[in-house]
Design a protein around this motif. Structure first.
Motif, PDB file in Angstrom:
ATOM      1  N   GLY A   3       9.870  11.940  -0.517  1.00 14.48           N
ATOM      2  CA  GLY A   3       8.527  11.423  -0.101  1.00 14.48           C
ATOM      3  C   GLY A   3       7.454  11.836  -1.062  1.00 14.48           C
ATOM      4  N   GLN A   4       7.614  12.313  -2.118  1.00 17.34           N
ATOM      5  CA  GLN A   4       6.760  12.717  -3.184  1.00 17.34           C
ATOM      6  C   GLN A   4       6.341  11.490  -3.970  1.00 17.34           C
ATOM      7  N   PHE A   5       5.029  11.169  -4.141  1.00 16.96           N
ATOM      8  CA  PHE A   5       4.696  10.204  -5.092  1.00 16.96           C
ATOM      9  C   PHE A   5       4.600  10.448  -6.546  1.00 16.96           C
ATOM     10  N   HIS A   6       5.084   9.495  -7.601  1.00 13.67           N
ATOM     11  CA  HIS A   6       4.996   9.651  -8.710  1.00 13.67           C
ATOM     12  C   HIS A   6       3.992   8.559  -9.222  1.00 13.67           C
ATOM     13  N   ALA A   7       2.864   8.472  -9.999  1.00 11.60           N
ATOM     14  CA  ALA A   7       2.242   7.409 -10.323  1.00 11.60           C
ATOM     15  C   ALA A   7       1.893   7.295 -11.721  1.00 11.60           C
ATOM     16  N   VAL A   8       1.760   6.246 -12.201  1.00  5.30           N
ATOM     17  CA  VAL A   8       1.511   5.929 -13.791  1.00  5.30           C
ATOM     18  C   VAL A   8       0.875   4.614 -13.736  1.00  5.30           C
ATOM     19  N   ASP A   9       0.192   4.516 -15.024  1.00  6.43           N
ATOM     20  CA  ASP A   9      -0.578   3.223 -15.361  1.00  6.43           C
ATOM     21  C   ASP A   9       0.532   2.265 -15.782  1.00  6.43           C
TER      22      ASP A   9
ATOM     23  N   THR B 173       1.013  -1.233   0.072  1.00  2.00           N
ATOM     24  CA  THR B 173       0.068   0.041   0.155  1.00  2.00           C
ATOM     25  C   THR B 173       0.930   1.160  -0.031  1.00  2.00           C
ATOM     26  N   LEU B 174       0.298   2.304  -0.189  1.00  2.00           N
ATOM     27  CA  LEU B 174       1.031   3.596  -0.340  1.00  2.00           C
ATOM     28  C   LEU B 174       1.508   3.982   0.869  1.00  2.00           C
ATOM     29  N   ASP B 175       0.746   3.710   2.207  1.00  2.00           N
ATOM     30  CA  ASP B 175       1.548   3.844   3.388  1.00  2.00           C
ATOM     31  C   ASP B 175       2.734   2.872   3.861  1.00  2.00           C
ATOM     32  N   GLU B 176       2.830   1.617   3.329  1.00  2.00           N
ATOM     33  CA  GLU B 176       3.924   0.999   3.373  1.00  2.00           C
ATOM     34  C   GLU B 176       5.241   1.273   2.745  1.00  2.00           C
ATOM     35  N   MET B 177       5.015   2.261   1.799  1.00  2.00           N
ATOM     36  CA  MET B 177       6.312   2.582   0.876  1.00  2.00           C
ATOM     37  C   MET B 177       7.187   3.484   1.587  1.00  2.00           C
ATOM     38  N   GLU B 178       8.546   3.229   1.295  1.00  2.00           N
ATOM     39  CA  GLU B 178       9.671   3.801   1.939  1.00  2.00           C
ATOM     40  C   GLU B 178       9.879   4.808   0.977  1.00  2.00           C
TER      41      GLU B 178
ATOM     42  N   ASP C 288      12.202   6.605  -1.924  1.00  2.00           N
ATOM     43  CA  ASP C 288      13.095   6.096  -2.745  1.00  2.00           C
ATOM     44  C   ASP C 288      12.751   4.592  -3.216  1.00  2.00           C
ATOM     45  N   GLU C 289      11.376   4.552  -3.303  1.00  2.00           N
ATOM     46  CA  GLU C 289      11.175   2.917  -3.487  1.00  2.00           C
ATOM     47  C   GLU C 289       9.874   2.880  -4.612  1.00  2.00           C
ATOM     48  N   GLY C 290      10.055   1.984  -5.546  1.00  2.00           N
ATOM     49  CA  GLY C 290       8.967   2.002  -6.582  1.00  2.00           C
ATOM     50  C   GLY C 290       8.109   0.765  -6.225  1.00  2.00           C
ATOM     51  N   ALA C 291       6.859   0.550  -6.551  1.00  2.00           N
ATOM     52  CA  ALA C 291       5.956  -0.761  -6.259  1.00  2.00           C
ATOM     53  C   ALA C 291       4.623  -0.507  -6.985  1.00  2.00           C
TER      54      ALA C 291
END
Ligand code: FES
Length: 510
Positions: A452-458, A425-430, A432-435
């Motif tokens: 800590g900024q999220f970058h999201a793609v399909d 989940t988003l909360d579990e992300m460190e 500099d990590e991708g998932a």
């Protein structure tokens, strides 16, 4: 040892930045020959054709040298690891002999160009050696030596290396070479432009209109009318029923540049088996550096690619001692079914469209051999290597065929990608990590940057819909089907895809 580099960057490109920034295509144009791909193949072919008085335009999808050319080990050799015993059994003695001759011709072309100003190109003749680290590899070297004898390839055999690594037998081709690929290509490019050649960057060719006149269409819809087209950009951007997607396998491999503690006596080395270790020296700013490569795998099939750099670092430390860790980077290569590149007309009914691809990590010699052959084909001259490299052949090395069948199952990858659960989940992300994360019920590719900024793609690949996997060493989304790669914000880094991944907005206040 100094800190490991946090980001991937090619030693060649960092040390010798590209020749200049060229504009994108902004209007419809007309020329004689279009070359798609601004790497070694495209620039060398352009240089050869411009020298013969042809009007040539080079189109590069991103920046010049930004494909594999800027990320090579830059060994110039006919050795290509262990290859000749296999070639003799799969394409016969005459085919193997021609392959050696074509590679030698490429080596001669580069060495003739460089040798009058060796220092300018960091060019030097070196022995190229393949070495066995165990009994099985020892047997393979013995077979390769017999193949050299059958093909009259001069060689030397030794036991042991001059650096700290295990070796049972070392098989060496003398008078091979190494150089600085960007310094060399900048010189060819300069001459190409002086001869009237034109270059456009950020201008990916995406389709071809054929009719009374051929038109190459760029991603922005500009059209370049031409008589002949050379596709020198990895996966051909058009297939023309050539079935290239099922005949080419994308592989990634890794390189590090370190300033060594120990002396090195020179030479270029590669292990006979796995794990591959490719070794050479290069001239650094103040001192010599060592380049250590290896750890290849099919693109998009490994997420923890940082571990590949760690394995190379451990080897470099043991063999040479690391005084300073300068760079780390990776490269993408394509491998054909019989390990011989595809160079020639894209299919039998399109004689004016040529491809050059599938260099199997030996792009300096194979790319130059391609340029020499393509310039003859375009001028409709005979050439002894036409049949050897013709893309219309469908021969397969049995071991490669099996690996392809296992790895290139696009339908399987399509289904697998859709069925696999989200990683976390988003909360579990460190940082500099991708998932792969479920966002609003939809599987989303998310990178959380160091701030800590999220970058999201399909993560659905825009080529044929396979699901991309995260690559932690490069911070990219890599497609397991045909090797397209995308930045964490979705831009295309490597084709065959030419459209970005769809970007997704995440409400970070949730
Ligand atoms: Fe072909 Fe992704 S589906 S590269």
């Amino acid at each position: 040892m100094e800190k490991r580099p946090a980001y991937s960057s090619s030693y060649w490109l960092e040390e010798e930045n590209q020749a200049g920034t060229f504009p994108p295509v902004q209007e419809d144009l007309e020329t004689e020959i279009v070359i798609a791909g601004g790497g070694l193949t495209g620039i060398t072919t352009g240089y050869l054709l411009a020298q013969k008085g042809h009007k040539v335009i080079i189109l590069e999808a991103r920046e010049l040298f930004s494909g594999t050319t800027g990320y090579t080990t830059a060994k110039v050799t006919a050795q290509h690891g262990l290859i000749y015993d296999e070639l003799i059994s799969h394409i016969g003695l005459e085919g193997a002999r021609k392959f050696y001759e074509a590679s030698n011709q490429a080596l001669n072309f580069i060495s003739t160009y460089c040798s009058s100003q060796s220092e300018k190109y960091d060019f030097s003749f070196q022995g190229a050696s393949v070495f066995a680290t165990n009994d099985d590899e020892q047997r393979q070297i013995e077979l390769e030596q017999k193949a050299y004898e059958k093909l009259d390839i001069p060689f030397e055999i030794a036991s042991g290396l001059s650096f700290d690594a295990t070796a049972k037998t070392v098989l060496t081709m003398k008078q091979q070479a190494q150089f600085h690929p960007i310094k060399y290509l900048k010189a060819l490019l300069e001459e190409f432009i002086q001869l009237g050649g034109k270059v456009f960057e950020h201008s990916p060719a995406v389709s071809v209109e054929e009719g009374s006149q051929m038109k190459v269409v760029t991603a922005t819809g500009r059209k370049i009318t031409c008589q002949k087209l050379v596709v020198g950009s990895h996966f051909p951007f058009i297939d023309k029923k050539g079935a290239y997607f099922s005949r080419l396998q994308p592989q990634r491999s890794y390189l590090i540049a370190v300033e060594p503690q120990n002396e090195f006596e020179g030479g270029m080395y590669i292990t006979a088996g796995n794990p591959v270790r490719s070794i050479r020296q290069a001239a650094g700013q103040d001192s010599f550096i060592m380049l250590i490569g290896g750890e290849g795998h099919v693109t998009g099939r490994e997420s923890n690619t940082l571990s590949n750099y760690l394995a190379l670092e451990a080897y470099a430390d043991e063999a040479f001692g690391i005084k300073q860790y300068l760079n780390r980077w990776s490269a993408q290569d394509l491998i054909t079914l019989d390990k011989v590149p595809y160079i020639g007309p894209i299919n039998q009914s399109s004689p004016n469209i040529f491809v050059a691809t599938g260099y199997r990590k030996w792009g300096m010699t194979n790319g130059t051999a391609a340029a020499l052959l393509l310039s003859d084909l375009i001028e409709e001259k005979d050439n002894p290597y036409i049949d050897l490299f013709t893309p219309s052949r469908f021969k397969a090395d049995p071991s490669v065929k099996q690996a392809f069948a296992a790895n290139m199952e696009v339908a399987g990858e399509l289904i697998k990608g859709k069925l696999e659960p989200a990683d976390k989940t988003l909360d579990e992300m460190e940082n500099d990590e991708g998932a792969i994360v479920k966002v609003n019920g939809q599987k989303t590719g998310v990178y959380k940057d160091p701030q800590g900024q999220f970058h999201a793609v399909d993560p659905t690949c825009t080529h044929m819909g396979c699901e991309c996997n995260w690559n932690d060493g490069e911070r990219t989304w890599d497609c397991p089907c045909h090797g397209s790669r995308f930045s964490y914000t979705g831009e295309v880094i490597e084709g065959p895809a030419f459209m970005s991944l769809e970007s997704i907005t995440i409400d970070q206040t949730e």
